[in-house]
Write a protein that holds these residues in place. Sequence first.
Motif, PDB file in Angstrom:
ATOM      1  N   ALA A 187      72.980 -15.871  -8.377  1.00 21.99           N
ATOM      2  CA  ALA A 187      73.879 -15.060  -7.423  1.00 21.99           C
ATOM      3  C   ALA A 187      73.147 -14.153  -6.692  1.00 21.99           C
ATOM      4  O   ALA A 187      73.372 -14.051  -5.243  1.00 21.99           O
ATOM      5  N   LEU A 188      72.232 -13.405  -7.148  1.00 19.05           N
ATOM      6  CA  LEU A 188      71.619 -12.443  -6.386  1.00 19.05           C
ATOM      7  C   LEU A 188      70.493 -13.116  -5.322  1.00 19.05           C
ATOM      8  O   LEU A 188      70.451 -12.509  -4.022  1.00 19.05           O
ATOM      9  N   MET A 189      69.884 -14.137  -5.829  1.00 13.06           N
ATOM     10  CA  MET A 189      68.937 -14.767  -4.909  1.00 13.06           C
ATOM     11  C   MET A 189      69.535 -15.436  -3.604  1.00 13.06           C
ATOM     12  O   MET A 189      68.851 -15.682  -2.558  1.00 13.06           O
ATOM     13  N   VAL A 190      70.942 -15.770  -3.974  1.00 11.89           N
ATOM     14  CA  VAL A 190      71.515 -16.344  -2.550  1.00 11.89           C
ATOM     15  C   VAL A 190      72.357 -15.222  -1.756  1.00 11.89           C
ATOM     16  O   VAL A 190      72.259 -15.184  -0.647  1.00 11.89           O
ATOM     17  N   THR A 191      72.712 -14.221  -2.532  1.00 11.04           N
ATOM     18  CA  THR A 191      73.652 -13.186  -1.769  1.00 11.04           C
ATOM     19  C   THR A 191      72.783 -12.402  -0.912  1.00 11.04           C
ATOM     20  O   THR A 191      73.400 -12.135   0.195  1.00 11.04           O
ATOM     21  N   VAL A 192      71.656 -11.798  -1.589  1.00 13.61           N
ATOM     22  CA  VAL A 192      70.850 -10.925  -0.583  1.00 13.61           C
ATOM     23  C   VAL A 192      70.267 -11.482   0.621  1.00 13.61           C
ATOM     24  O   VAL A 192      70.454 -10.670   1.886  1.00 13.61           O
ATOM     25  N   ALA A 234      73.887 -22.780   2.751  1.00 13.64           N
ATOM     26  CA  ALA A 234      72.594 -23.257   3.280  1.00 13.64           C
ATOM     27  C   ALA A 234      71.501 -22.556   2.681  1.00 13.64           C
ATOM     28  O   ALA A 234      70.731 -23.185   2.481  1.00 13.64           O
ATOM     29  N   LEU A 235      71.682 -21.177   2.375  1.00 12.40           N
ATOM     30  CA  LEU A 235      70.728 -20.447   1.851  1.00 12.40           C
ATOM     31  C   LEU A 235      70.528 -20.697   0.331  1.00 12.40           C
ATOM     32  O   LEU A 235      69.418 -20.414  -0.272  1.00 12.40           O
ATOM     33  N   SER A 236      71.810 -21.075  -0.308  1.00  8.09           N
ATOM     34  CA  SER A 236      71.673 -21.354  -1.553  1.00  8.09           C
ATOM     35  C   SER A 236      70.747 -22.714  -1.744  1.00  8.09           C
ATOM     36  O   SER A 236      70.011 -22.705  -3.345  1.00  8.09           O
ATOM     37  N   GLY A 237      70.446 -23.294  -0.992  1.00 11.20           N
ATOM     38  CA  GLY A 237      69.512 -24.663  -1.272  1.00 11.20           C
ATOM     39  C   GLY A 237      67.898 -23.839  -1.254  1.00 11.20           C
ATOM     40  O   GLY A 237      67.317 -24.458  -2.023  1.00 11.20           O
ATOM     41  N   ILE A 238      67.816 -23.009  -0.721  1.00  8.63           N
ATOM     42  CA  ILE A 238      66.289 -22.095  -0.880  1.00  8.63           C
ATOM     43  C   ILE A 238      66.224 -21.758  -2.225  1.00  8.63           C
ATOM     44  O   ILE A 238      65.082 -22.109  -2.942  1.00  8.63           O
ATOM     45  N   VAL A 281      71.544 -24.406 -11.254  1.00 10.51           N
ATOM     46  CA  VAL A 281      73.176 -24.695 -11.152  1.00 10.51           C
ATOM     47  C   VAL A 281      74.011 -23.765 -10.502  1.00 10.51           C
ATOM     48  O   VAL A 281      74.922 -24.122  -9.752  1.00 10.51           O
ATOM     49  N   VAL A 282      73.562 -22.302 -10.657  1.00 11.82           N
ATOM     50  CA  VAL A 282      74.439 -21.208 -10.072  1.00 11.82           C
ATOM     51  C   VAL A 282      74.311 -21.095  -8.701  1.00 11.82           C
ATOM     52  O   VAL A 282      75.356 -20.995  -7.697  1.00 11.82           O
ATOM     53  N   ALA A 283      73.185 -21.302  -8.161  1.00 13.81           N
ATOM     54  CA  ALA A 283      72.944 -21.132  -6.766  1.00 13.81           C
ATOM     55  C   ALA A 283      73.992 -21.795  -5.846  1.00 13.81           C
ATOM     56  O   ALA A 283      74.595 -20.989  -4.822  1.00 13.81           O
ATOM     57  N   PRO A 284      74.064 -23.115  -5.842  1.00 17.39           N
ATOM     58  CA  PRO A 284      75.095 -23.776  -4.898  1.00 17.39           C
ATOM     59  C   PRO A 284      76.296 -23.160  -4.993  1.00 17.39           C
ATOM     60  O   PRO A 284      77.206 -23.229  -4.123  1.00 17.39           O
ATOM     61  N   LEU A 285      76.803 -23.031  -6.256  1.00 17.44           N
ATOM     62  CA  LEU A 285      78.337 -22.503  -6.599  1.00 17.44           C
ATOM     63  C   LEU A 285      78.511 -20.846  -5.812  1.00 17.44           C
ATOM     64  O   LEU A 285      79.451 -20.771  -5.082  1.00 17.44           O
ATOM     65  N   THR A 286      77.159 -20.365  -6.080  1.00 20.13           N
ATOM     66  CA  THR A 286      77.347 -18.902  -5.310  1.00 20.13           C
ATOM     67  C   THR A 286      77.341 -19.198  -3.706  1.00 20.13           C
ATOM     68  O   THR A 286      78.268 -18.541  -3.174  1.00 20.13           O
TER      69      THR A 286
END
Length: 414
Positions: free
Chosen positions: A119-124, A346-350, A65-70
């Motif tokens: 948040a970390l998995m998308v941001t880094v 785009a990377l949040s989808g990963i 849930v958090v990944a796309p918001l991030t």
Amino acid sequence: MSADHSKSFHWSMLVTLVLIGVIPSFSGALINPTIPAIQETFSHLPNSETLAQLVSTTSAWIVIVVAPLTGYLLDKYARKPILIAAVIIYGVGTSAAFFLDSIYLILATRILDGIAVGALMVTVPTLIADYYSGNRRESVMGYYGAVQAGGGAVAATLGGYIASSIGWRYIFLVFAGALLFVPPIIRFLPEPDVKESARDNEVSRLEAAAKIVREAPAKLVIGIYLLVLLGMMATNLVMIEVPYYLQSSLSVGGSQIGLVISGVMVAGVVAATLYGRIKQHVQHITVMAAAFAVGGAGFLLFTAANSAPLVIAGVVIAGAMGFGIVMPTVNDWVASVVQEEVRGRALSGITMMTYGGFALSPFAPMPLVDAFGRVGMLRIVGYAQLVVAGALVATWFVTRSTVDSTVSKTPSDD
């Protein structure tokens, strides 16, 4: 980030970035060995076994849930404050479980863990794509993947030791160590110079999605997401199904299974470290085809072999491809085909597909297990990976000119 920064090299920035990969890898791997002890502590509660398992799995659903918001926040606002906030939430919120006597409150802290990890998995990966380009970005993505795989191996060993020697509660104090990353993040990671359009309040989520479709091959990005989902489902089967297989087929004990799983992680470290060199000679689609082919071969090897060394070799090969090759490849691939102002989304989808694969892997194979047994299911997964590899090779031949054109026009791959 400006071209000057991209062409320069700062060890302090590199080390800070890649070592942050330890944080999400510790999230589940550190806790998994303690689940039986947690269940025993709260055995007086109804459904105590399920509650103990939720301590490990709750955060994965929150990440989805958090990944796309991030991704949306990264593209709309600044990257660095989100990274700092995620590390603080992780260090403070997750370690608070040490002081709690209610498993329900402990589960609440796992929600904070999911928010931070998502948040970390998308941001880094987004920052890596901002800071580096071309071969350098490929190498750094590999190093980041290697640290994640290595961190998982260390966490699993450390978690088991702490739980057996001083008690499972002390596991949560380890998470507070993430706060040590805050000073180097502030000191060594600059805020990337992303295009102003990314900060424009008029750029909505739908407009960003449309921009990804217009300016990157939409079928390619969706295809990459699907590969992540399939790859992570197969990889997680190594972690959750193979231990049962080893026990039933080879009478392997718990400590030996731990060593085998650690071997998977170590092999993943090696594979991820080599990703940058491999990618210099072949395209992303070729790397993915090889990863699925080798992973499928590993599944077929350990389900067909009769000797322990061959079985263990197959398990290590099957797991290492997902942890070591798939993740750096897909992050690098998506980053290379989308514009920087929508890179976070785009990377949040990963990340969503990664944790979606983890979440689905315990349930998706059950019809196959019921029909063909555990060994039959694992063999089918191996054959399925070979089919995916063949489909990728066929796709490369059919769309070779299009892929070559896309790669040649991508500034970050120059």
